[in-house]
Design an enzyme around this catalytic site. Structure first.
Site, PDB file in Angstrom:
ATOM      1  N   ALA A  57      36.446  32.538  30.971  1.00 14.77           N
ATOM      2  CA  ALA A  57      37.658  32.318  31.983  1.00 14.77           C
ATOM      3  C   ALA A  57      38.832  32.660  31.803  1.00 14.77           C
ATOM      4  O   ALA A  57      39.591  32.942  32.813  1.00 14.77           O
ATOM      5  CB  ALA A  57      37.674  30.488  32.110  1.00 14.77           C
ATOM      6  N   CYS A  87      34.345  43.636  36.749  1.00 19.50           N
ATOM      7  CA  CYS A  87      35.520  44.782  37.425  1.00 19.50           C
ATOM      8  C   CYS A  87      35.113  46.112  36.805  1.00 19.50           C
ATOM      9  O   CYS A  87      35.820  46.607  36.463  1.00 19.50           O
ATOM     10  CB  CYS A  87      36.680  44.232  36.891  1.00 19.50           C
ATOM     11  SG  CYS A  87      36.990  44.183  35.295  1.00 19.50           S
TER      12      CYS A  87
END
Length: 457
Positions: free
Chosen positions: A110, A231
């Site tokens: 997270a 990503c």
């Protein structure tokens, strides 16, 4: 920017006729974005009061681009938690998770908290959100961002995924795995990721990602949604990881992920033994959209064991006498009294989110809504409590404006000359809570946290 030659060779082979446009995108300005925090303000309200130009991000109604000359992170509204600075492509992931109020939700990797806070906003303070980060220093940053945005229903854990899976078997309605990756999609934004890249690092990341997904699979309820994102552009870490996972877990199916103009499909031809539905996953490219590189896949668990009937849930304090100083503070200072299962971590008082399992033998950074510190014969409210309140929820408040010299003085930690009743005052900027001050003899002692105070002029 000097990109690794092996990376460029790989992208040229993958993208072919699109490669030139892709390479040219690295000469463009990176996109800068912020996401409105609906726990505090609506997008329409922020557009009315923001002193910088905001242009909507097409795939997220709460997301906006801002100009390269603007510095929203240096504005009092940022300290008040009205928005979170987030790369625009990354905003697509929280929208794909699409948590609903009242659900149990896990963000497994997270930190620093961009996607966690997005999920929290969609949950509207209802349900249980667990945000986990294995790295201790990053878990602390995650916790601070949850605090700044005024989130009440989140627990921050600092565990490895397999340790959580042992405790939370078939527990969550939705899980986000924003997996650690080689970061190829962030090269334009993060030169450090570029410097660390190598083919060996890509291989290592792909292996680790599969291990993390194994733990996530154990924690998801039958019928639940799992969103996987990276990503990076690497097929090994994207289509490859998802295809390997689905092959090992036939109870998971790939669902259609909502695409917007400029989004690309996952590529079955970029990995061997591509899973059925891999074309329903998403690729975001910097030469196609105004944002960095991302990949996302939405999966649903179609079968598996139901949630165990017997679980050990976290328990609150049974001895309310130990909280007499807190209750005295609440009666004197607050209009609306926080309620729920109170718990003490040392001398720190929290309210546990409803439905949280036992905290025993878990590394917990934030067990819920932080109310403050029980000191000898007195209670001192936390910054988290201030930021989770509206200005009208405190009996006494000091209302400032964003451009007031007093606001800057407060953010720098200075005492303020103020007339008013003795005691705790909630300081707000344009009606949005900013922190605490304690008034006595015409001086408001500053309780804005020292580590957050502004420096300079």
């Amino acid at each position: 920017m000097q990109l690794p030659q092996l990376f460029l060779d790989k992208m040229k082979e993958l993208l072919r006729e699109e490669y030139e446009a892709f390479e040219a995108s690295y000469d463009n300005e990176k996109a800068q974005g912020l996401r409105v925090n609906p726990l505090k303000i609506s997008a329409e309200q922020l557009l009315r009061i923001a002193p910088f130009e905001l242009i909507g991000v097409p795939w997220v109604p709460e997301g906006f681009y801002y100009g390269k000359e603007d510095r929203p992170g240096k504005h009092p509204y940022h300290e008040a938690g009205l928005f979170y600075i987030q790369e625009p492509s990354a905003m697509a992931v929280g929208a794909l998770v699409d948590p609903q109020p009242g659900e149990t939700v896990l963000d497994l990797c997270a930190a620093p908290g961009g996607k966690t806070t997005h999920l929290a906003g969609r949950m509207n303070g209802e349900g249980l959100l667990i945000a986990n980060e294995p790295h201790p220093a990053r878990a602390k940053i995650l916790s601070q961002n949850i605090e700044r945005l005024g989130i009440r229903n989140a627990v921050v854990t600092n565990e490895m995924p397999d340790k959580l899976a042992d405790r939370f078997s078939a527990f969550f309605d939705r899980i986000l795995v924003d997996a650690p990756c080689s970061g190829e999609g962030m090269f334009r934004k993060d030169p450090d990721a570029c410097a660390e890249w190598s083919p060996e690092h890509v291989t290592m990341c792909a292996s680790r990602q599969l291990d993390i997904l194994e733990s996530a699979a154990r924690m998801l309820k039958p019928g639940g949604r799992l969103v996987y994102s990276t990503c990076t552009f690497s097929p090994e870490e994207n289509e490859g990881t998802i295809s390997r996972f689905v092959a090992l877990h036939p109870e998971f199916v790939i669902e259609d992920a909502q695409a917007y103009e400029g989004f690309d499909q996952g590529r079955a031809d970029w990995t061997s033994d591509a899973a059925s539905g891999i074309g329903e996953t998403l690729r975001l490219w910097p030469h196609r959209i105004r944002g960095e590189g991302h990949y996302a896949a939405v999966l649903r668990k179609t079968d598996g064991e139901e949630e165990p009937a017997r679980r050990k849930y976290a328990k609150g304090l049974s001895d309310r006498k130990a909280l007499k100083d807190y209750f005295a503070f609440a009666e004197e200072t607050l209009v609306a009294k926080p309620s729920g299962e109170f718990t003490l971590f040392g001398d720190q008082l929290y309210i546990l989110p409803a439905g949280m399992l036992s905290l025993d033998q878990l590394k917990i950074v934030r067990p819920g809504w932080h109310l403050g510190t029980l000191k000898k014969n007195r209670f001192e409210p936390s910054h988290a409590l201030a930021l989770s309140l509206k200005a009208n929820e405190a009996r006494n408040s000091l209302s400032l404006t964003a451009d007031s010299p007093q606001t800057l003085a407060y953010l720098k930690g200075e005492a303020l000359k103020v007339d008013g009743p003795k005691g705790w005052h909630l300081v707000d900027v344009d009606g949005f809570s900013l922190g605490w001050g304690k008034l006595a003899d015409g001086t408001l002692k500053n309780h804005f946290p020292k580590g957050l105070r502004w420096t300079g002029g």
